[in-house]
Design a protein around this motif. Structure first.
Motif, PDB file in Angstrom:
ATOM      1  N   MET A   1      -3.864 -18.937 -22.972  1.00 51.34           N
ATOM      2  CA  MET A   1      -3.709 -20.320 -22.522  1.00 51.34           C
ATOM      3  C   MET A   1      -2.232 -20.654 -22.295  1.00 51.34           C
ATOM      4  N   GLY A   2      -1.360 -20.168 -23.152  1.00 52.28           N
ATOM      5  CA  GLY A   2       0.074 -20.372 -22.954  1.00 52.28           C
ATOM      6  C   GLY A   2       0.556 -19.703 -21.689  1.00 52.28           C
ATOM      7  N   GLY A   3       0.047 -18.516 -21.415  1.00 53.98           N
ATOM      8  CA  GLY A   3       0.405 -17.811 -20.183  1.00 53.98           C
ATOM      9  C   GLY A   3      -0.069 -18.549 -18.955  1.00 53.98           C
ATOM     10  N   VAL A   4      -1.288 -19.073 -19.014  1.00 51.63           N
ATOM     11  CA  VAL A   4      -1.829 -19.820 -17.878  1.00 51.63           C
ATOM     12  C   VAL A   4      -1.011 -21.080 -17.631  1.00 51.63           C
ATOM     13  N   GLU A   5      -0.642 -21.765 -18.706  1.00 51.97           N
ATOM     14  CA  GLU A   5       0.169 -22.980 -18.552  1.00 51.97           C
ATOM     15  C   GLU A   5       1.520 -22.649 -17.930  1.00 51.97           C
ATOM     16  N   SER A   6       2.117 -21.573 -18.367  1.00 51.15           N
ATOM     17  CA  SER A   6       3.405 -21.154 -17.822  1.00 51.15           C
ATOM     18  C   SER A   6       3.283 -20.827 -16.335  1.00 51.15           C
ATOM     19  N   VAL A   7       2.239 -20.106 -15.969  1.00 49.50           N
ATOM     20  CA  VAL A   7       2.025 -19.761 -14.564  1.00 49.50           C
ATOM     21  C   VAL A   7       1.804 -21.014 -13.732  1.00 49.50           C
ATOM     22  N   LEU A   8       1.021 -21.955 -14.242  1.00 49.79           N
ATOM     23  CA  LEU A   8       0.777 -23.193 -13.497  1.00 49.79           C
ATOM     24  C   LEU A   8       2.063 -23.993 -13.312  1.00 49.79           C
ATOM     25  N   ASN A   9       2.915 -24.018 -14.318  1.00 49.33           N
ATOM     26  CA  ASN A   9       4.198 -24.718 -14.183  1.00 49.33           C
ATOM     27  C   ASN A   9       5.061 -24.061 -13.112  1.00 49.33           C
ATOM     28  N   LYS A  10       5.106 -22.733 -13.108  1.00 42.63           N
ATOM     29  CA  LYS A  10       5.905 -22.022 -12.105  1.00 42.63           C
ATOM     30  C   LYS A  10       5.359 -22.257 -10.706  1.00 42.63           C
ATOM     31  N   VAL A  11       4.035 -22.229 -10.551  1.00 41.98           N
ATOM     32  CA  VAL A  11       3.430 -22.473  -9.237  1.00 41.98           C
ATOM     33  C   VAL A  11       3.715 -23.894  -8.782  1.00 41.98           C
ATOM     34  N   SER A  12       3.672 -24.847  -9.701  1.00 41.47           N
ATOM     35  CA  SER A  12       3.971 -26.233  -9.364  1.00 41.47           C
ATOM     36  C   SER A  12       5.417 -26.381  -8.894  1.00 41.47           C
ATOM     37  N   GLN A  13       6.343 -25.731  -9.590  1.00 43.67           N
ATOM     38  CA  GLN A  13       7.748 -25.785  -9.185  1.00 43.67           C
ATOM     39  C   GLN A  13       7.948 -25.129  -7.824  1.00 43.67           C
ATOM     40  N   MET A  14       7.283 -24.008  -7.599  1.00 41.85           N
ATOM     41  CA  MET A  14       7.419 -23.305  -6.332  1.00 41.85           C
ATOM     42  C   MET A  14       6.854 -24.151  -5.186  1.00 41.85           C
TER      43      MET A  14
END
Length: 68
Positions: free
Chosen positions: A33-46
């Protein structure tokens, strides 16, 4: 009597194994879940960065049309 003690001991070992398995599963789920949240944050920034770049490019190319 000896047979009954062995059955209880096996049952206790099974309970300990299940508890360890559940603990490991919860730790792994937390990491995922932490990994998914991190990926979603990066995708949002991108996506935000990409949108700003596209908007700036369109403004640079066609900004004269709506700036008086």
């Amino acid at each position: 009597m000896v047979l009954k003690l062995k059955k209880n001991k096996r049952f206790a070992v099974q309970l300990v194994e299940e508890a360890i398995l559940i603990s490991v599963a919860l730790v792994v789920l937390t990491l995922v879940m932490g990994g998914v949240e991190s990926v979603l944050n990066k995708v949002s920034q991108m996506t935000s960065s990409l949108w700003e770049t596209i908007s700036k490019s369109i403004e640079d190319l066609f900004g004269f049309l709506w700036k008086w």
